[in-house]
Scaffold this active site. Sequence first.
Site, PDB file in Angstrom:
ATOM      1  N   SER A   1       3.171  -5.638  48.158  1.00 40.59           N
ATOM      2  CA  SER A   1       3.562  -6.968  47.948  1.00 40.59           C
ATOM      3  C   SER A   1       3.114  -7.936  48.983  1.00 40.59           C
ATOM      4  O   SER A   1       3.096  -7.154  50.372  1.00 40.59           O
ATOM      5  CB  SER A   1       5.041  -6.991  47.637  1.00 40.59           C
TER       6      SER A   1
ATOM      7  N   TYR B   1      13.617  -5.356  50.151  1.00 40.72           N
ATOM      8  CA  TYR B   1      12.347  -5.210  49.287  1.00 40.72           C
ATOM      9  C   TYR B   1      10.985  -5.322  50.177  1.00 40.72           C
ATOM     10  O   TYR B   1      10.184  -4.158  49.754  1.00 40.72           O
ATOM     11  CB  TYR B   1      12.328  -6.510  48.218  1.00 40.72           C
TER      12      TYR B   1
HETATM   13  N1  LIG Z   1       5.198 -10.431  39.926  1.00 41.80           N
HETATM   14  C1  LIG Z   1       5.015 -10.753  41.058  1.00 41.80           C
HETATM   15  O1  LIG Z   1       4.764 -11.564  41.449  1.00 41.80           O
HETATM   16  C2  LIG Z   1       4.736  -9.246  42.164  1.00 41.80           C
HETATM   17  C3  LIG Z   1       4.612  -9.647  43.473  1.00 41.80           C
HETATM   18  C4  LIG Z   1       4.169  -8.523  44.338  1.00 41.80           C
HETATM   19  C5  LIG Z   1       4.437  -7.437  43.858  1.00 41.80           C
HETATM   20  N2  LIG Z   1       5.028  -7.200  42.646  1.00 41.80           N
HETATM   21  C6  LIG Z   1       5.117  -5.706  42.301  1.00 41.80           C
HETATM   22  O2  LIG Z   1       4.419  -5.445  41.181  1.00 41.80           O
HETATM   23  C7  LIG Z   1       4.979  -4.663  40.345  1.00 41.80           C
HETATM   24  C8  LIG Z   1       4.882  -4.846  38.823  1.00 41.80           C
HETATM   25  O3  LIG Z   1       5.672  -6.236  38.832  1.00 41.80           O
HETATM   26  P1  LIG Z   1       6.054  -6.974  37.471  1.00 41.80           P
HETATM   27  O4  LIG Z   1       6.193  -8.473  37.932  1.00 41.80           O
HETATM   28  O5  LIG Z   1       4.953  -6.523  36.630  1.00 41.80           O
HETATM   29  O6  LIG Z   1       7.227  -6.301  37.146  1.00 41.80           O
HETATM   30  P2  LIG Z   1       8.177  -6.461  35.842  1.00 41.80           P
HETATM   31  O7  LIG Z   1       9.774  -6.489  36.134  1.00 41.80           O
HETATM   32  O8  LIG Z   1       7.797  -7.508  34.875  1.00 41.80           O
HETATM   33  O9  LIG Z   1       7.821  -5.067  35.054  1.00 41.80           O
HETATM   34  C9  LIG Z   1       8.205  -3.746  35.877  1.00 41.80           C
HETATM   35  C10 LIG Z   1       8.262  -2.724  34.722  1.00 41.80           C
HETATM   36  O10 LIG Z   1       8.780  -1.439  35.515  1.00 41.80           O
HETATM   37  C11 LIG Z   1       9.527  -0.669  34.869  1.00 41.80           C
HETATM   38  N3  LIG Z   1      10.338   0.049  35.659  1.00 41.80           N
HETATM   39  C12 LIG Z   1      11.372  -0.362  36.447  1.00 41.80           C
HETATM   40  N4  LIG Z   1      12.129   0.761  37.183  1.00 41.80           N
HETATM   41  C13 LIG Z   1      11.132   1.757  36.579  1.00 41.80           C
HETATM   42  C14 LIG Z   1      11.413   3.307  37.130  1.00 41.80           C
HETATM   43  N5  LIG Z   1      12.537   3.512  37.817  1.00 41.80           N
HETATM   44  N6  LIG Z   1      10.451   4.135  36.456  1.00 41.80           N
HETATM   45  C15 LIG Z   1       9.530   3.443  35.673  1.00 41.80           C
HETATM   46  N7  LIG Z   1       9.398   2.245  35.260  1.00 41.80           N
HETATM   47  C16 LIG Z   1      10.277   1.420  35.688  1.00 41.80           C
HETATM   48  C17 LIG Z   1      10.348  -1.935  33.935  1.00 41.80           C
HETATM   49  O11 LIG Z   1      11.075  -1.227  32.987  1.00 41.80           O
HETATM   50  C18 LIG Z   1       9.290  -2.825  33.877  1.00 41.80           C
HETATM   51  O12 LIG Z   1       8.718  -2.576  32.548  1.00 41.80           O
HETATM   52  C19 LIG Z   1       6.342  -4.174  41.046  1.00 41.80           C
HETATM   53  O13 LIG Z   1       6.148  -2.996  42.011  1.00 41.80           O
HETATM   54  C20 LIG Z   1       6.545  -5.604  42.010  1.00 41.80           C
HETATM   55  O14 LIG Z   1       7.208  -5.125  43.108  1.00 41.80           O
HETATM   56  C21 LIG Z   1       5.172  -8.014  41.822  1.00 41.80           C
END
Ligand SMILES: NC(=O)c1ccc[n+]([C@@H]2O[C@H](COP(=O)([O-])OP(=O)(O)OC[C@H]3O[C@@H](n4cnc5c(N)ncnc54)[C@H](O)[C@@H]3O)[C@@H](O)[C@H]2O)c1
Length: 247
Positions: free
Chosen positions: A142, A152
């Site tokens: 991230s 985080y």
């Molecule tokens: N959306 C953003 O702006 C952003 C920015 C930087 C990094 N990220 C990272 O990208 C990744 C995905 O983000 P997103 O926005 O798609 O998230 P989201 O919350 O929309 O989806 C995450 C998914 O992971 C699943 N999950 C959570 N804990 C879990 C576990 N212990 N085992 C298996 N599955 C699990 C959830 O059920 C969900 O379906 C994450 O690692 C997040 O930290 C997101």
Amino acid sequence: MSGSAARVAVITGGGRGFGKAFGHAFAGEGMLVVQVDIDLAAAEAAAAEIGPNARAMQGDVADEPAMHALMRTIAEEHGGIDLLINNAGIHSAEANLPIGVLGTARTRQMFDVNVWGVIHCTLAARPFMQGRKGASIINISSMAAYGSQMAYGVTKLAVRGLTASFAHELGGEGIRVNAIAPGLILTETIKAELPEDVRSRVKAMQIVKRDGAEEDVVGAALWLASPAASFVTGETIRVSGGATLQV
Ligand SMILES: NC(=O)c1ccc[n+]([C@@H]2O[C@H](COP(=O)([O-])OP(=O)(O)OC[C@H]3O[C@@H](n4cnc5c(N)ncnc54)[C@H](O)[C@@H]3O)[C@@H](O)[C@H]2O)c1
């Protein structure tokens, strides 16, 4: 192992957001995609939406024995694993606090998923990826890994470190390991949870003044997994519209 013709991608957190978008993209490339999520209903809905090249499996990345069993099952059913995307993560806005404020129990939970989850899945998939042509792992870090003082951000800095470390450790087995550090990307979760003031603060930091979209992260993943990136390993690529240049 039954041996199947299609190359196999395992995508954690595959039920929604980036994970679902990765599933669409790599299925579109002709891969068999396995959408792994702690939320089975979400994984099943994502796989149904993606189509016949997608499977759904329930799994918690924080559960080490479960991840070993899951990767073995996938390899036995589909012949091996070619791509692992360590995408599952906890990133809710209300957990984006300093460690002392968040408390040790919730900080530990975040490390269990965001950091230990990457370690568990990487080590569990490794024996089924070894020596497969073009094998690669993509971790999702991230922009918070650059200068954030919140719990985080520390977990996502650890993901950058693990990316370099596993690139060394798995390189001799023909497995490349890279990461993507997305900026603010407007997934459904982010749209629902992130306060408007945080959204506009991040956007003000961006050089590219449009909203980040899932396709931006997908584009980086498609490249990292492709032969065009066969000389690239141990890298974390920032996909943030330049926002990380300001931190
Ligand atoms: N959306 C953003 O702006 C952003 C920015 C930087 C990094 N990220 C990272 O990208 C990744 C995905 O983000 P997103 O926005 O798609 O998230 P989201 O919350 O929309 O989806 C995450 C998914 O992971 C699943 N999950 C959570 N804990 C879990 C576990 N212990 N085992 C298996 N599955 C699990 C959830 O059920 C969900 O379906 C994450 O690692 C997040 O930290 C997101």
